[in-house]
Design an enzyme around this catalytic site. Structure first.
Site, PDB file in Angstrom:
ATOM      1  N   HIS A 372      18.782  31.219 -25.710  1.00 13.88           N
ATOM      2  CA  HIS A 372      17.527  31.269 -26.438  1.00 13.88           C
ATOM      3  C   HIS A 372      17.223  32.668 -26.968  1.00 13.88           C
ATOM      4  O   HIS A 372      16.302  32.866 -27.757  1.00 13.88           O
ATOM      5  CB  HIS A 372      16.379  30.778 -25.542  1.00 13.88           C
ATOM      6  CG  HIS A 372      15.265  30.103 -26.284  1.00 13.88           C
ATOM      7  ND1 HIS A 372      14.898  30.463 -27.560  1.00 13.88           N
ATOM      8  CD2 HIS A 372      14.459  29.065 -25.942  1.00 13.88           C
ATOM      9  CE1 HIS A 372      13.894  29.702 -27.965  1.00 13.88           C
ATOM     10  NE2 HIS A 372      13.617  28.835 -26.996  1.00 13.88           N
ATOM     11  N   ASP A 376      16.777  29.453 -31.723  1.00 15.27           N
ATOM     12  CA  ASP A 376      15.688  28.677 -31.185  1.00 15.27           C
ATOM     13  C   ASP A 376      16.040  27.193 -31.159  1.00 15.27           C
ATOM     14  O   ASP A 376      17.058  26.767 -31.719  1.00 15.27           O
ATOM     15  CB  ASP A 376      14.417  28.906 -31.987  1.00 15.27           C
ATOM     16  CG  ASP A 376      13.999  30.379 -31.960  1.00 15.27           C
ATOM     17  OD1 ASP A 376      14.132  30.996 -30.872  1.00 15.27           O
ATOM     18  OD2 ASP A 376      13.579  30.901 -33.004  1.00 15.27           O
TER      19      ASP A 376
END
Lengths: 401, 341, 325
Positions: A372, A376
């Site tokens: 992450h 995204d």
């Protein structure tokens, strides 16, 4: 105190023995453990030492005579005075005498529970408990405590050597250690997010059925789902290149070419992820051969360092075991990894011009863990949707080469 | 020999005591008498176990102080403490229940006859080791002095106590610290089986020692409620005024033996007879009648106290035995008994 | 952090609590004007005045009786018994009255009081001024028993004892009064009933109290340096309540336990712990439980005799070496 010498029990089944030779004459001084006479039985031929210092006072059985076990053979007097009348028989241990060459030592037995014996038999509570828990035979464990006492650490060491029946300790080999370190580092480095899509594999399946026989005949191995998935991954990466990347400091380094790492299980003895160079430019068939090649070489320990370096995206395939979903750990310093799991037939709703209908189709889950820090969820999800579309809509039968 | 004051009972119904107070003394004497008799009966029925020390014959001491003390004063007494606990206002059911080992007992069955306590009534405990509570009483007096209240601690003990060290330690420190405490020796002539005179260097075991601690030796007729009341009133006032401790020796006599186990056969018949003739209850009844109190009033109080003892007896009998759970309760302030984690 | 001596920590602990609670009062022989025979209460009279810090006659029963009477009527007294040996002259007040009254009265009476007393040997005072009698107190239900080994614990545990609503017998060790140590600044309070792990080792768990704690630590360092034996050392600190959780946990880790006790052998505190260990972690023991104590004799006074009677570092080292094997 005069000592009677008697015929020893040389083995449990031995009932008699023959004196073959007296090594001492009457009146000779004898020392403890010095050979006194030889005995022959149906099992052994052996030399019997004197049980104590003294003087051979009497010989009661001549050479060549056969007498039963326990028969008096001679008398040793402590200081040369013959003591035939009040001799104390030297006892032989009937059970401990070995049947092989080692002689029973004609020594009076030691007091059964001297302090040293007691200590040797002292098994501490924790050792007892560990022995019971692990089904250990304490006789097989060497004690390092005083007088050979078995300590807790001795049992632990014994267990560590894998001697226990119910618990074995497997030391990490180099590969295991590296894998362990890598996995911990990856989890600590990358915030992992798992996303998964369900894909229908009817077109892949059709292609496999169409080509399998010829392929098998030509190539000598089975055409699996994996090269199709690899191909679809490559085409999806072309649309979403940021999953094909590594993190360097605060930069995401996105690659134009795809070096696809394929996780290979080494017969449950470890895991490697050899790299297929420039996978994006390869056909399904070429990918199938490359995957086959690295897997075979990996299992034969014939991978070179170059085979393992430079991957940009990884596929881990647990599907052969029929798993439903796997959350894989990212292969550092990459930013995403895909798990392909079991593909099995399911009823699915198919939308057609005539309305919905139920069809039987092979369905499997494709699960991607991504870092992450790098991308995204929406980006990863879009990548997965594209991957799913490619798998479901490509006419694979026409495009394996 | 120390200076000595003897307080005598004065006569006349409009004197310093007054009828209402006298009726209070009468009532307390009777409460003690009937309760102690009942305790004795319950022994005989095997409903009271262990040992018990009765105040039969010594009621006037308890009553005299019981009436004279203020509600927030503290009393400390010995294992012969049923009377002193009762006169502070503890319930008869609580007293009898404790003697019988019932849940309703003042101590829930955990103390027994020798440890009756009712802190809410200022009855700060019955102490069964001779002498111990004299130092404890001075501690309470010190606390009152320190906090600037004018509460007084009153400490009752027997003649035998005057020969133990704690007696002397407490009297000395009480005097040195000018503590509001009243020491009351109930001299019933026998320590346990042995006459106190045979083992004591002085004739009056408490009063004759008072001088050693700078206190006047006070001897009072312990069978006369009025005499005890007056002595108590004076000593309490002195203590409250910040003038320090008093030591009062009340001459009295127990009608029964030292304890349940003791028939008291070691006492000469004439002595017993003479003291029975001075039984505080009939003596006080006669005085009250002399002062013109109506017999019916006295008899009504008598009947009331008897009825109260009967009711308390039934209530205590009806009370269950203590729950076993209390065994491990109240060792610590948190209510528990745990000594480990 | 300030560096205080053990004796200064006593005064600091009392002062901390007297300053925060006007119901705390302090009495004992020579404690006020003289500042205590061990100078452990110097300055308290000046700081809090003669109403709160009171010299008493030599009357141990009166001292403890007064403390009890004051405690049951709302004060929080601290009473000093100059030498713990003298507890014998007022043991009735301690064992029969203070310890039992709350229980006997079914909780009517609360006794928030502290009995401070100088305990232990090492001062050549002979058998009547040198005893370690913490096990006397430990044997009586209703008493909490604390024995600190360092200045910080003196202050923190004394403060905790004063704030506790139960009677606490607080054994200070004579031979530690001059020992210096860091004491946290500001209000410092510890929790009663907690043992402290002072050193971590894998081979044996050593339990010690008061003056035996520094000896056990010294022995542990020597065992490590000279014999490669690593000892866990626990300062038991509180005998009642007893932190069996910490003790048993640490005993199980090493499988071996030794107590170092200054009290004479029979019925010392270590005997109770040994029995708990034997009952509750027998199956984790790898060696017999070992108690290192003063032999069952009164303490002699001559330098060499006294030193050789109480457990020494050498004796601890030698005994533990044997016990490990």
């Amino acid at each position: 105190m005069p000592i009677d010498i008697v015929m020893p029990q040389l083995g449990e089944t031995v009932k008699e023995g023959t004196i073959t030779v007296w090594r001492k004459k009457i009146g000779d001084r004898v020392k403890a453990d010095e050979p006194l006479f030889d005995v022959s039985t149906d099992k052994v031929e052996t030399e019997i030492p004197a049980p104590a210092d003294g003087v051979l006072a009497e010989i009661l059985v001549a050479e060549g005579a056969t007498v039963p076990v326990g028969a008096r053979l001679a008398v040793i007097a402590s200081d040369g005075r013959a003591g035939a009348t009040s001799a104390t028989p030297a006892t032989f241990s009937p059970v401990s005498a070995p049947t092989a060459a080692a002689p029973a030592i004609p020594m009076p037995p030691r007091a059964a529970s001297g302090p040293r014996d007691r200590r040797r038999r002292s098994i501490s509570p924790v050792v007892r408990r560990l022995a019971a828990t692990h089904g250990l035979d304490l006789a097989a464990i060497a004690g390092t405590g005083r007088d050979g006492r078995i300590k807790r650490d001795d049992v632990r060491a014994h267990l560590a050597r894998g001697a226990a029946l119910e618990c074995s300790v497997i030391p990490f080999n180099r590969l295991r250690r590296l894998t362990a370190q890598h996995m911990v580092r990856s989890k600590a480095t990358s915030p992992h997010v798992l996303q998964a899509v369900e894909a229908e594999f009817h077109r892949v399946d059709a292609a496999r059925r169409a080509h399998q026989a010829a392929w098998q005949a030509r190539e000598g191995f089975e055409l699996t789902f994996l090269p199709f998935i690899a191909k679809a991954v490559c085409t999806a990466i072309a649309a979403f290149p940021r999953v094909n990347a590594v993190i360097e400091g605060e930069n995401l380094v996105v690659f134009g070419r795809i070096h696809l790492a394929i996780a290979v299980d080494l017969g449950h003895e470890g895991l490697v992820a050899p790299v297929i160079r420039d996978a994006g430019s390869r056909s399904v068939a070429a990918l199938a051969r490359a995957i086959r090649d690295v897997a075979v070489r990996a299992r034969a320990s014939r991978l070179g360092p170059d085979d393992l370096a430079g991957g940009t995206y990884t596929i881990s395939n647990s599907g052969v075991f029929g798993t439903m979903i796997t959350a894989p750990i990212i292969n550092q310093p990459q930013v995403a990894i895909l798990s392909t799991d079991g593909i099995c037939k399911r009823p699915v709703v198919v939308e057609g011009p005539e309305g919905d209908s139920i069809a039987i189709r092979p369905v499997g889950v494709l699960a991607q863990c991504f870092d992450h820090r790098a991308i995204d969820g929406a980006y990863s999800a879009a990548f997965l949707r594209t991957l799913k579309d490619r798998i479901e809509t490509t006419d694979w039968t026409a495009s394996i080469d | 020999m120390s200076p000595r004051t003897k307080t005598k009972a004065t006569s006349g119904r409009n004197d310093d005591i007054g009828e209402a107070t006298r009726l209070g003394l009468w009532r307390q004497c009777l409460e003690v008498r009937h309760l102690e008799k009942r305790a004795y009966d319950l022994f005989l029925q095997n409903l009271i176990k262990g040992t018990s020390h009765l105040s039969l014959g010594q009621e006037a001491v308890a009553a005299g102080f019981g009436v004279a003390m203020r509600k927030d004063d503290w009393s400390f007494c010995t294992y012969r403490g049923h009377a002193h606990t009762l006169v502070r206002g503890a319930s008869m059911t609580g007293v009898l229940g404790e003697l019988m080992g019932r849940e309703c007992g003042l101590l829930g069955g955990k103390g027994g006859s020798m440890h009756l306590t009712s802190v809410e009534h200022g009855a700060m405990g019955s102490y069964a080791i001779i002498g111990a509570h004299l130092p404890i009483a001075i501690g309470a007096a010190w606390s009152a002095q320190y906090r600037g209240t004018d509460q007084v601690a009153v400490c009752f003990f027997g003649d035998g106590t005057t020969n133990i060290g704690a007696f002397h330690e407490a009297l000395n420190m009480a005097t040195v610290w000018t503590l509001p405490v009243v020491f009351v020796c109930e001299n019933n002539l026998y320590m346990e089986y042995t006459p106190i005179g045979e083992v004591t260097a002085v004739e009056h075991p408490a009063a004759d020692r008072a001088g050693a601690y700078g206190l006047p030796g006070i001897i009072v007729d312990g069978n006369d409620p009025d005499a005890v009341f007056r002595a108590a009133r004076e000593a309490l006032a002195k203590a409250r005024a910040g003038e320090g401790p008093s030591l009062i020796e009340a001459k009295t006599y127990r009608h029964s033996g030292h304890s349940r186990a003791d028939p008291g056969k070691y006492r000469p018949d004439e002595e017993v007879k003479a003291w029975l003739a001075r039984d505080p209850i009939p003596m006080y009844r006669k005085r009250l009648l002399d002062f013109g109190v109506k017999e019916a009033v006295l008899d009504a109080i008598d009947a009331e106290t008897r009825a109260a003892v009967d009711a308390a007896t039934e209530a205590a009998k009806a009370s269950p035995e203590p729950a076993l759970a209390v065994i491990e309760r109240d060792v610590w302030a948190d209510g528990g008994a745990s000594w480990r984690n | 952090m300030a560096e205080l001596t053990y004796r200064e920590a006593v005064a600091a602990g009392i002062a901390q609590e007297m300053a925060r609670d006007p119901n705390v009062v302090f009495l004992g022989e020579d404690v006020a004007a003289a500042g205590g025979v061990f100078k452990a209460t110097v300055g308290l009279l000046e700081q809090f005045g003669p109403r709160r810090v009171r010299d008493t006659p030599i009357s141990e029963q009166a001292i403890l009786g007064a403390a009890m009477g004051a405690a049951m009527t709302g004060l929080r007294p601290i009473a000093e018994i100059m030498f713990s040996d003298f507890l014998a002259v007022c043991w009735d007040i301690v064992a029969n009255e203070i310890a039992k009254t709350r229980y006997m009265t079914a909780g009517q009476v609360t006794l928030p009081l502290v009995i401070r007393t100088a305990n232990g040997g090492g001062s050549r005072f002979g058998a009547q001024h040198s005893q370690s009698v913490e096990n006397w107190a430990m044997a009586v239900p209703g008493l909490k028993v604390v024995a600190p080994s360092n200045p910080a614990d003196v202050k923190g545990l004394l403060a905790a004892a004063i704030r506790d609503d139960d009677p606490v017998v607080f054994f200070e060790h004579k031979s530690l009064y001059a020992v210096k140590g860091e004491v946290p600044d500001g209000e410092h309070i510890e929790r009663l009933g907690t043992a402290k792990v002072l050193r971590d080792g894998r081979d044996v768990t050593v339990l010690a109290l008061a003056a035996m704690v520094p000896k056990a630590l010294a022995a542990a360092e020597r065992l490590a340096a000279e014999h490669r034996i690593e000892a866990t050392v626990i300062d038991v600190r509180s005998l009642v309540p007893l932190d069996t959780e910490t003790i048993l946990r640490e005993v199980v880790k090493t499988g071996r336990v030794a107590t170092v006790e200054e009290n004479p052998r029979l019925c010392g505190w270590g005997a109770e712990i040994a029995s708990i260990v034997a009952e509750e972690c027998f199956w984790d023991l790898d060696a017999p439980i070992v108690r290192i104590t003063t032999p069952h004799v009164p303490l002699p006074s001559a330098d060499n005799l006294e030193d050789a009677t109480v457990p020494t570092v050498e004796r601890i080292v030698a005994t533990l070496r044997q016990a490990i094997d």
